[in-house]
Write a protein that holds these residues in place. Structure first.
Motif, short mmCIF file in Angstrom:
data_model
loop_
_atom_site.label_atom_id
_atom_site.label_comp_id
_atom_site.label_asym_id
_atom_site.label_seq_id
_atom_site.Cartn_x
_atom_site.Cartn_y
_atom_site.Cartn_z
N PRO A 1 3.94 6.77 6.98
CA PRO A 1 2.38 6.30 7.52
C PRO A 1 2.37 7.22 8.74
O PRO A 1 3.47 7.49 9.68
CB PRO A 1 2.67 4.87 7.73
CG PRO A 1 3.54 4.37 6.87
CD PRO A 1 4.83 5.49 6.58
N ALA A 2 1.27 7.50 9.27
CA ALA A 2 0.91 8.22 10.46
C ALA A 2 0.99 7.32 11.60
O ALA A 2 1.36 7.63 12.65
CB ALA A 2 -0.19 9.18 10.30
N SER A 3 0.43 6.21 11.23
CA SER A 3 0.21 4.92 12.43
C SER A 3 1.67 4.42 12.60
O SER A 3 2.24 4.20 11.79
CB SER A 3 -0.69 3.69 11.85
OG SER A 3 -0.40 2.90 12.19
N VAL B 1 6.78 -0.98 10.18
CA VAL B 1 6.97 -1.86 8.94
C VAL B 1 7.68 -1.36 8.23
O VAL B 1 8.91 -2.08 7.52
CB VAL B 1 5.69 -2.36 8.44
CG1 VAL B 1 5.92 -3.27 7.11
CG2 VAL B 1 4.75 -3.08 9.49
N ILE B 2 7.63 0.10 7.79
CA ILE B 2 8.36 0.68 6.71
C ILE B 2 9.72 0.73 6.97
O ILE B 2 10.82 0.69 6.47
CB ILE B 2 7.75 1.97 6.51
CG1 ILE B 2 6.32 1.94 5.98
CG2 ILE B 2 8.72 2.88 5.38
CD1 ILE B 2 6.10 1.09 4.59
N LEU B 3 9.89 0.99 8.49
CA LEU B 3 11.21 1.23 9.05
C LEU B 3 12.05 -0.09 8.71
O LEU B 3 13.25 -0.05 8.52
CB LEU B 3 11.45 1.79 10.27
CG LEU B 3 10.74 3.30 10.62
CD1 LEU B 3 10.39 3.63 12.09
CD2 LEU B 3 11.76 4.09 9.88
N LYS B 4 11.09 -1.26 9.24
CA LYS B 4 11.92 -2.61 8.80
C LYS B 4 12.57 -2.74 7.70
O LYS B 4 13.64 -3.21 7.55
CB LYS B 4 10.99 -3.58 9.45
CG LYS B 4 10.50 -3.79 11.01
CD LYS B 4 9.65 -4.75 11.01
CE LYS B 4 9.45 -5.42 12.48
NZ LYS B 4 8.38 -6.54 12.74
N ASN C 1 0.77 -1.13 0.14
CA ASN C 1 0.09 0.04 0.08
C ASN C 1 0.91 1.21 0.06
O ASN C 1 0.37 2.36 -0.69
CB ASN C 1 -0.86 0.12 1.11
CG ASN C 1 -2.09 -0.98 1.07
OD1 ASN C 1 -2.24 -1.54 0.10
ND2 ASN C 1 -2.77 -1.37 2.23
N PHE C 2 1.88 1.20 0.69
CA PHE C 2 2.81 2.43 0.78
C PHE C 2 3.81 2.74 -0.02
O PHE C 2 4.62 3.80 -0.28
CB PHE C 2 3.45 2.61 2.40
CG PHE C 2 2.25 3.05 3.08
CD1 PHE C 2 2.13 4.51 3.64
CD2 PHE C 2 1.43 2.20 4.01
CE1 PHE C 2 1.12 4.72 4.52
CE2 PHE C 2 0.61 2.49 4.72
CZ PHE C 2 0.13 4.01 4.78
N PHE C 3 4.30 1.57 -0.74
CA PHE C 3 5.24 1.54 -1.94
C PHE C 3 4.91 1.46 -3.08
O PHE C 3 3.78 0.86 -3.48
CB PHE C 3 6.22 0.62 -1.60
CG PHE C 3 7.48 0.86 -0.63
CD1 PHE C 3 8.45 1.52 -0.90
CD2 PHE C 3 7.31 0.14 0.65
CE1 PHE C 3 9.46 1.99 0.27
CE2 PHE C 3 8.22 0.35 1.78
CZ PHE C 3 9.38 1.36 1.31
N GLU C 4 5.43 2.18 -4.28
CA GLU C 4 4.98 2.02 -5.64
C GLU C 4 6.34 1.98 -6.18
O GLU C 4 7.64 2.22 -5.88
CB GLU C 4 4.67 3.30 -6.15
CG GLU C 4 5.31 4.60 -5.95
CD GLU C 4 4.51 5.45 -6.66
OE1 GLU C 4 3.58 5.54 -7.28
OE2 GLU C 4 4.87 7.01 -6.29
N ASP C 5 6.53 1.13 -7.49
CA ASP C 5 7.48 0.65 -8.28
C ASP C 5 7.53 1.68 -9.21
O ASP C 5 6.89 1.82 -10.15
CB ASP C 5 7.24 -0.65 -8.86
CG ASP C 5 8.62 -1.33 -9.55
OD1 ASP C 5 9.33 -0.53 -9.86
OD2 ASP C 5 8.61 -2.26 -9.56
#
Length: 205
Positions: free
Chosen positions: A132-134, A140-143, A112-116
């Motif tokens: 993400p604000a959440s 998850v993004i930071l991982k 949902n948060f990445f695009e190719d």
């Protein structure tokens, strides 16, 4: 559930996923038997019975004692009870799907948060649409970002910024978040990824 417990549980079901072994355990729950007696009762050849007993012994489900020139076998009820108390608990059963559910959710967040934004003939480039604000989704993004750095390598801040900018322009915020989340450390302008037990989230194609 710990990996060792999971493997034990898997072996348990594999060993007992056999009609003959279940019958042998049922017989041995009532009385001691030799291989010869078991073979006659379950109508199998003695080498086949010995093979089944070997599998049951691997899990310590049967006890054996010598009796003259033969060996007598009996169900190890204590081991069976220990399986029930230590492995077959509601919490352990529920934990079997925790990793699966977690990984599926992480993959969905990444999708949902990445695009190719890769160009033909070039290496794949994934761009973060927004931070993400959440807090949970941001983790998850930071991982994922942390996994763009190799363990055991020291990175100057300029290089850290370059790596992060491949995926999002706000490298300062993401750099601070990586430190705050204890996924990376910084000292005297040098950054390195921590050897944490995080899994690499998979971004679906």
């Amino acid at each position: 559930m710990e990996k060792a417990e999971f493997q034990t549980l898997l072996r348990f079901f594999k060993v007992l996923a056999d009609e003959s072994r279940l019958k042998i355990l049922g017989i041995l729950a009532n009385r001691e038997c030799s291989v010869e007696e078991l073979a006659a009762i379950v109508k199998l050849k003695e080498p086949t019975v010995s093979h089944h007993l070997g599998k049951l012994k691997e899990l310590n489900l049967v006890n054996m004692r010598p009796d003259g020139n033969t060996h007598l076998y009996r169900l190890n009820s204590e081991a069976l009870q220990n399986f029930s108390k230590e492995i077959f608990t509601p919490d352990n059963m529920a934990s079997l799907v925790e990793d699966v559910e977690g990984e599926a959710w992480e993959s969905k967040v990444l999708k949902n948060f990445f695009e190719d934004v890769s160009e033909a003939g070039c290496d794949r480039v994934l761009r973060l649409k927004e931070i993400p604000a959440s807090r949970k989704k941001r983790q998850v993004i930071l991982k994922w970002l942390a996994n763009q750095f190799e363990i055991g390598i020291n990175y100057p801040e300029l290089q850290v910024n370059e790596i992060i900018k491949r995926h999002h322009p706000d490298c300062a915020t993401l750099r601070r978040e990586l430190i705050a989340s204890k996924l990376m450390r910084r000292e005297n302008g040098v950054y390195w990824r921590l050897e944490t037990s995080i899994k690499r989230p998979v971004l679906s194609e």
